[in-house]
Enzyme design. Structure first.
Site, short mmCIF file in Angstrom:
data_model
loop_
_atom_site.label_atom_id
_atom_site.label_comp_id
_atom_site.label_asym_id
_atom_site.label_seq_id
_atom_site.Cartn_x
_atom_site.Cartn_y
_atom_site.Cartn_z
N HIS B 267 -3.08 1.51 -2.06
CA HIS B 267 -2.35 2.05 -2.84
C HIS B 267 -2.28 3.55 -2.19
O HIS B 267 -1.15 4.06 -1.80
CB HIS B 267 -2.75 2.45 -4.16
CG HIS B 267 -1.91 3.30 -5.01
ND1 HIS B 267 -1.18 2.76 -5.86
CD2 HIS B 267 -1.68 4.43 -5.17
CE1 HIS B 267 -0.36 3.88 -6.69
NE2 HIS B 267 -1.11 4.95 -6.07
N GLU B 268 -3.39 4.18 -1.80
CA GLU B 268 -3.26 5.45 -1.49
C GLU B 268 -2.85 5.63 0.23
O GLU B 268 -2.45 6.61 0.66
CB GLU B 268 -4.80 6.04 -1.24
CG GLU B 268 -5.41 6.06 -2.69
CD GLU B 268 -4.51 7.00 -3.91
OE1 GLU B 268 -3.67 7.67 -3.35
OE2 GLU B 268 -4.80 6.71 -4.92
N HIS B 271 0.72 6.01 0.25
CA HIS B 271 1.14 7.21 -0.16
C HIS B 271 0.94 8.09 1.44
O HIS B 271 1.79 8.87 1.59
CB HIS B 271 0.10 8.06 -0.94
CG HIS B 271 0.26 7.79 -2.38
ND1 HIS B 271 1.46 7.99 -3.05
CD2 HIS B 271 -0.40 7.52 -3.66
CE1 HIS B 271 1.73 7.75 -4.28
NE2 HIS B 271 0.52 7.25 -4.59
N GLU B 297 5.32 7.21 -5.39
CA GLU B 297 4.69 6.14 -6.07
C GLU B 297 5.29 4.86 -5.81
O GLU B 297 4.41 3.83 -5.65
CB GLU B 297 4.74 6.21 -7.68
CG GLU B 297 3.50 5.64 -8.27
CD GLU B 297 2.24 6.04 -8.10
OE1 GLU B 297 1.84 6.79 -7.33
OE2 GLU B 297 1.16 4.99 -8.55
#
Lengths: 512, 512
Positions: B267-268, B271, B297
Site C-alpha cells: 500500500h505505502e 503511494h 489512495e
C-alpha cells in the site's frame, strides 16, 4: 518577562527551531537518507540556512536587542539576561556582515561536498573531490572577507576560527601548539625507543554484535537512556542534539579494530552529555549551545580517553570485553587492555590516533588549512603537501589518500578553522580533569566501579549547565583559576604512559 | 524563462524545501525520534509551518503571480505554466485567509496530539486523549471559519475536505457513499450467509524475519531501490517523499497476522510510486504533488488490493510465503491464499479490513467527523457514538477503544476531512484498473510472472507524471472518459469475490 526581551526570545526560539530542523536533516543525511536524496537535501539545507539567516539579521532583531537592553535596569553583567543580550548582539553583528545568498550557498556547498567526499573517500579519488574543495575554500574566503573590517581578526583564517573557537586568535593557538609540540615530539621519540607494549589486543577480532552490547552497556553507565538518546551507524562519527530531550550519537564498527566502535561511542556520548546538560532555561536561545568547540571537545575526549582509556575503567572493561569478544580477547586482563589502548604509535587516521600523536594530526591540518585559506597552498598541491608533512611528523608514508588527505569530513563541509579545537579540547580536558580529581576524592574508585554519574554531575555543575553563558576563557578561569594551558594535559599524559609503559616519563630526562 | 515566473519558481522552490524539512521531521517523529524529543519537535514543526505560511501568503507572491500571468502570452490554459499559475493562485488565495499563528498552532497541536494519541492508544485511554482532540477540533473550526466567505464551501466541513480532496463537496461524497452502501451492504450480507472461506492462513504464525524478506522481494518487484527508497517500522504506516530521490515507506509487523506487514508495505509503496513518478520538471512547485488524496489512495489501494490480493499475483506469492513462513503456511497454494486474503468478514481495524467492509469503516468516520465539526456530537460522546454506529454497521461490539475510536492517527494530527478520500480512492482505482486492463492486454500474465513494472509505467504515463496539473475530475475524464463513479469498483469486487467464494455475485439476485 519584559516585553522586548520576550519578543526577542520568541524570535530566537524560532531560529533555534530552524536550527533543529537543519540538525535533523544533517543527521539524517549521514545515517538514513537514500543516496539519491542528496541533491534535494542540499537545496533544503540551503533554504533553511537562508531563512534562518534572514530572520536573524533582520533590523527587527536589532530593535528588539536595543529594547531589551533598555529593560535590563542595571542587571548584573553576569546575569543570564545580560549575557544573552551580549552574546546575541555579537552573533547578530557578525551575521549581518554576511549576505544571505552566501550563507545559503555555503550550506548547499557543504551538503554537496559531503556527498562528493563520501564517494571520493570510498575510491581514494582526490581529483574527483578537488572541485568541491576548491569551491568550499572560495566560499570560506568570501565569508572571511565579509569580516575584513573587524579588528578582532588578524587574518581571514582568524575570522573562520572565531566561528568554532570564539575570541581565540590563531596566533595564540600557534603558541600553545608550539609548546605542545616541544613536549610531545621528544615524548613520542622516547617511547619509540622503549620496549613496545603488546598492542595485539587492539587488532584481535571482535564481532560487531558483541561490540554493540559492550557499547550499549558503557553508554548507559554514562547516562544514555533510550527515551532521550539514539545511537546509529555512520561513516564519520558525530553527535547532535536535535532538540530538547533528543540527543543522537553515531559510531562505526570495525571487527578488526574494535576500539573504533567503543571509543567513538564514548567520545560522541561525551559530546551528547554536554549538550543535554545545558540549563533548560537556556534552550531555544543562543546560550543553549556550547560556547566553543574546544570546550565541547574537552568533554568528548575526557570521556573517551581519561575515563575510557583510564586505568580504573579498564579494570571494568577487561572482563566484559573478554566475555563478549571471546577468541583472542578471552584472556585479556586490565593491565593488558590498559597498555594496548594507550600504546603510542604513529598511524594514519586521526580519529584512531593515540593521545600523544593525536595533537600532531591536528597541528598538521591547522597548518595546511591556514595555507589553503591564505592561498600559499593550492588544492592541486594538497595531497603532496599532506603526504610530505605527514612523513616529516610521523615518519611513515601515506600511500592512499583515503588514509591521508581524504580521511576527514570537515573540509568537505566547508569547515575551516575547526580542527585546532580538537587539540585545544585535550588541553582543556587536562585542566578540568585535575580539578575534578581535586573535588571528587574517590573519582578513581567510582570509575573502577562503573559509577560514572558522579563525574557527569560534576561536569554538569561546573561546565555543562552554563552553555554559552561564559566564554571558554572565563569558564576556565572561574572553574580552574587558570587560562588555557598545556601543563595539566602533559602531566596527565606522562603519568598515564609511565604506567602503561612501565617507565618514568615524569622526571626530566637525564643529562648525558 | 520569463523573469517573474523564474522568481515565482524560486520562491515556490523554497516553500517546497521547507515542506521537505517538515516531511523529514514528521517521518522521523514516527520512526526514529526518542520519546522525550516530542515537545521540541512540536515547536520545530510549528515554526516551519509559520515560516512557510508567511513566505507563501506574502504580498510579493501575489505580485509575482500577477507578473508571471502577464508573461504567459496566450499560452494554452492546459500548458504547464498556465496550470502552475492557476493552482498556485488558488492555494495562495486560500492560504491568505488563514492567520500565520493559526497555521503554527495547528502544526504544533498536530505534533502534540500525535504523541498523546500514541500513549492513549497503548493504554486505551480515550479520556487522556480527549483534551487534544477537543483542541484539534476547535482549531479545525477556526480554520474553516477563515474560509466562511468562500462560496465553494457549503459548510465548515467542506472547507476542511477541500484541503485533501480539492473541489469535491461533501454532498457529492455523500451521494457516492450512499450508492456504495446500497451495493455493499447486501453483498456483505450475502457473503455472511455463504459458505465461509478458510481464513486460517491469515492467522498462521509467520516470523518477522521471513516477512521482511517477503516484503523486500515484493517491493523490489514494484520498483523499490535502496538508492531512492527506505522502508522502516512504525506504529501507523505511511509513505512520504522527503525530496527528489528520497521516498520513504513504513509498515508494521504482526507475527500472528502477517497480512499487515505485506499489504501495508505494498500500500505505502503504491503511494511512493505515485510521488516518485511525478514529472521531474514539476518538483519544487505546487504541481509536484498529488492533486488529491483520493487519487493518491487509488494508487496505494490498487497495488495493495488489485495487484497484491489479485489472483495472478497470489500465484507468485503463495510458494514464496510457503517457503519463508513454513509451519502452518508451508502447504499454502495460490487459491487458498487468494481466498483467505479476500475473505469478507467484519473486523474492528480499518487498515486490516477487507475490500468490501472497508468502505463502511470510512463512511462511519466520515459521518462522525462531520458531526464533530458541526458540533452535533461532543468529544465526550464520541466513543459511545462510535461503538453504537459500529455495531449497527458491522454487527460486532467494540470493547476496547484502542480497537475502536483510538485506532487511527488522523484526528490526533488534526486531519478532519481526510477519511473519505480512502473510499474515493477505491472508486478511482476501480476505474483506472478497468482502463489499464483494456490497454495492457497481458496484464494478468505479467502480474502472475512478477513483472510489475509495465503496470507501474502505465500508471506513470496516465496518472503519476501529471502531479497536480489536472484536477482529479479532469484527469479521470481524460484517462477514462468518465467522472468518478461507483460502478467499476463494484464490478471488480463482485468478480473477485465470486471467484474467491465460488459464487455468482455478478448476476442480479434472483427474485423470490
Amino acid at each position: 518577562m519584559s516585553q522586548y526581551l520576550a519578543a526577542l526570545k520568541e524570535r530566537l526560539g524560532q531560529l533555534s527551531d530552524i536550527g533543529h530542523a537543519a540538525s535533523l536533516a544533517h543527521w539524517d543525511q549521514q545515517t538514513m537518507m537514500p543516496a539519491h536524496g542528496s541533491a534535494a537535501r542540499a537545496e533544503s539545507l540551503a533554504t533553511l540556512a537562508r531563512i534562518g539567516h534572514e530572520l536573524f539579521v533582520d533590523d527587527q532583531t536589532g530593535r528588539l536587542l536595543d529594547g531589551a537592553a533598555g529593560e535590563l535596569n542595571g542587571a548584573h553583567p553576569d546575569s543570564d539576561e545580560a549575557r544573552l543580550l551580549w552574546l546575541t548582539r555579537r552573533q547578530w553583528e557578525k551575521a549581518r556582515r554576511v549576505p544571505t545568498e552566501l550563507e545559503a550557498e555555503r550550506a548547499r556547498a557543504g551538503s554537496v561536498g559531503h556527498e562528493a567526499w563520501v564517494a571520493a573517500r570510498a575510491t581514494s579519488d582526490f581529483a574527483g573531490f578537488a572541485p568541491c574543495l576548491n569551491h568550499n575554500i572560495e566560499l570560506a574566503r568570501r565569508y572571511a572577507e565579509c569580516h575584513a573590517g573587524d579588528s578582532h581578526y588578524a587574518s581571514a583564517y582568524d575570522a573562520l576560527l572565531d566561528d568554532y573557537e570564539p575570541r581565540m586568535p590563531s596566533a595564540a593557538v600557534a603558541v600553545l601548539f608550539e609548546e605542545l609540540k616541544r613536549e610531545l615530539v621528544p615524548l613520542i621519540a622516547q617511547l619509540a625507543g622503549a620496549e613496545p607494549v603488546d598492542d595485539r589486543p587492539l587488532y584481535a577480532r571482535f564481532a560487531v554484535d558483541g561490540q554493540r552490547r559492550l557499547v550499549d552497556h558503557v553508554v548507559r553507565l554514562m547516562g544514555f537512556t533510550p527515551e532521550e538518546w539514539r545511537i546509529d551507524d555512520t561513516v564519520h562519527p558525530f553527535a547532535i542534539m536535535v532538540g530538547a530531550g533528543d540527543v543522537r550519537i553515531t559510531t562505526r564498527w570495525d571487527e578488526d579494530f574494535w576500539a573504533t566502535g567503543l571509543y567513538g561511542a564514548m567520545h560522541e556520548c561525551g559530546h551528547g552529555l554536554y549538550e543535554s546538560g545545558i540549563a533548560p532555561a537556556f534552550l531555544r536561545t543562543p546560550l543553549g549551545s556550547a560556547e566553543s568547540l574546544g570546550m565541547h571537545e574537552s568533554q568528548s575526549r575526557m570521556w573517551e580517553n581519561m575515563v575510557g582509556r583510564g586505568r580504573p575503567f579498564c579494570g571494568l572493561l577487561a572482563p566484559r570485553i573478554a566475555e563478549l569478544a571471546g577468541g583472542e580477547l578471552a584472556g585479556i586482563d586490565a593491565h593488558g587492555l590498559y597498555a594496548a589502548v594507550n600504546r603510542v604509535k604513529p598511524t594514519f587516521i586521526r580519529v584512531e590516533a593515540d593521545e600523544a600523536t593525536y595533537a600532531l594530526h591536528v597541528i598538521l591540518r591547522f597548518e595546511l588549512e591556514q595555507q589553503l585559506i591564505d592561498g600559499s597552498l593550492q588544492v592541486s598541491e594538497l595531497p603532496e603537501a599532506w603526504n610530505a608533512r605527514f612523513e616529516e611528523y610521523f615518519g611513515i608514508k601515506v600511500t592512499d589518500d583515503a588514509d591521508g588527505v581524504l580521511q576527514d569530513v570537515h573540509w568537505s563541509a566547508g569547515m575551516f578553522g575547526y580542527f585546532p579545537t580538537y587539540a585545544l579540547g585535550n588541553l582543556i580536558a587536562g585542566q578540568l580533569w585535575e580539578r575534578a580529581h581535586a573535588d571528587l576524592a574517590d573519582l578513581d574508585g567510582q570509575l573502577a566501579a562503573g559509577q560514572l554519574l558522579p563525574l557527569r554531575e560534576w561536569l554538569r555543575e561546573h561546565v555543562h549547565r552554563y552553555g554559552a553563558k561564559f566564554t571558554t576563557a572565563e569558564l576556565l578561569e572561574r572553574e580552574t583559576g587558570e587560562s588555557i594551558s598545556v601543563g595539566p594535559f602533559v602531566r596527565y599524559l606522562k603519568a598515564k604512559l609511565s604506567e602503561a609503559y612501565d617507565l618514568d616519563l615524569v622526571a626530566p630526562p637525564a643529562i648525558n
